[in-house]
Design an enzyme around this catalytic site. Structure first.
Site, PDB file in Angstrom:
ATOM      1  N   LYS A 218       0.815  -1.209   0.000  1.00 24.42           N
ATOM      2  CA  LYS A 218       0.000   0.000   0.000  1.00 24.42           C
ATOM      3  C   LYS A 218       0.853   1.265   0.000  1.00 24.42           C
ATOM      4  CE  LYS A 218      -4.396  -1.700   1.773  1.00 24.42           C
ATOM      5  NZ  LYS A 218      -5.404  -1.659   2.840  1.00 24.42           N
ATOM      6  N   ARG A 252      -3.487 -10.146   5.158  1.00 22.72           N
ATOM      7  CA  ARG A 252      -3.935 -10.153   3.760  1.00 22.72           C
ATOM      8  C   ARG A 252      -2.811  -9.598   2.895  1.00 22.72           C
ATOM      9  NH1 ARG A 252      -6.643  -6.760   0.086  1.00 22.72           N
ATOM     10  NH2 ARG A 252      -8.178  -7.871  -1.220  1.00 22.72           N
TER      11      ARG A 252
END
Length: 272
Positions: A218, A252
């Site tokens: 991210k 995740r």
């Protein structure tokens, strides 16, 4: 046969492999639009030790376009069927009740919803199943969430929202033991918010639900390291390992092999 319930009872973090069958996801958009490529990726992730395969047909990156329900179903369901045949524990990443219904009919064990079952009909669909659900915190919507996120106390506000959604879900008949929570790193949060939330992640344990953390590749990793998306593996793996130390039960990730290796090392040291 592995089940999500059995996996959650194990005394170790679980690794969830991400499969985005989308043209516009921030990291792997377009890579797995073809079914053959996507199925091979599922096989690779399972071989590397993924506990759960999370399949999504709509990008939730900032500014992403919405996908019609039928198109999302057509992207996701063939891959759910393929993953089931491989014996995988399958999660579907969606906010749409119609997609959830189709996925649950195929035996999906987890609905991973960035909108925390707030879309019309979603909570009823999950309540009428035996599946687990992951409720995520997000300020705003995927289209607008990063325009100007503000909090007085991000950790407490995230915790309060998740507590409220847990209460609503249990009121609708979703047992607490079926609920997983996700603080939503990068969803309506600045880098400072994300870092504070990670530092205090263990405070979410008081909600008494397994914690899912998704920080893989991210922007927060890129901002800390000044690295582009394809050069964030080391940062992502370190962040996942840190999250596990702070109490995350499910990680995740895009990089399954590297994360599994990291968790094995941490677990070996912890057992001494």
């Amino acid at each position: 046969m592995k089940t999500l319930e059995l996996l959650l009872s194990q005394n170790r973090p679980l690794v969830m492999g991400i499969l985005n069958t989308t043209p516009d996801s921030f990291s792997d958009g377009g890579k797995f639009l073809k079914q053959g490529d996507a199925i091979k990726q599922i096989e690779r992730m399972l071989k590397c030790g993924a506990d759960i395969i999370d399949i999504g047909g709509e990008s939730t990156r900032p500014g992403a376009a919405e996908v019609p329900e039928q198109e999302e179903i057509e992207r996701v369901m063939p891959l759910v069927e393929a993953a089931n045949k491989m014996g995988a524990v399958v999660s579907v990443d969606t906010s749409k009740a119609s997609v959830m219904k189709e996925a649950l009919a195929q035996g999906v064990e987890l609905i991973n919803d960035v909108r925390a079952l707030q879309e019309e009909g979603a909570i009823e669909v999950v309540a009428n199943s035996r599946a687990h659900v992951c409720l995520m915190h997000m300020q705003g919507s995927p289209r607008t969430m990063q325009q100007n996120p503000t909090y007085e106390d991000v950790t407490n506000e995230v915790k309060d929202m998740l507590r409220q959604r847990i209460a609503v879900c249990t009121k609708h008949g979703i047992e607490a033991k079926r609920i997983i929570i996700d603080p939503g790193f990068g969803f309506g949060k600045t880098l400072q918010h994300n870092c504070q939330l990670m530092h205090l992640l263990d405070e979410l344990k008081e909600l008494e639900c397994p914690i899912l953390v998704g920080v893989s590749r991210k922007r927060m990793i890129g901002d800390i390291l000044d690295r582009e998306v394809d050069d964030r593996i080391i940062g992502s793996v370190v962040a996942a390992a840190y999250a596990a130390q702070k109490g995350a039960k499910i990680l995740r990730v895009h990089d399954v092999d590297e994360t599994v290796q990291a968790i094995k090392i941490v677990q070996a040291f912890e057992k001494q």
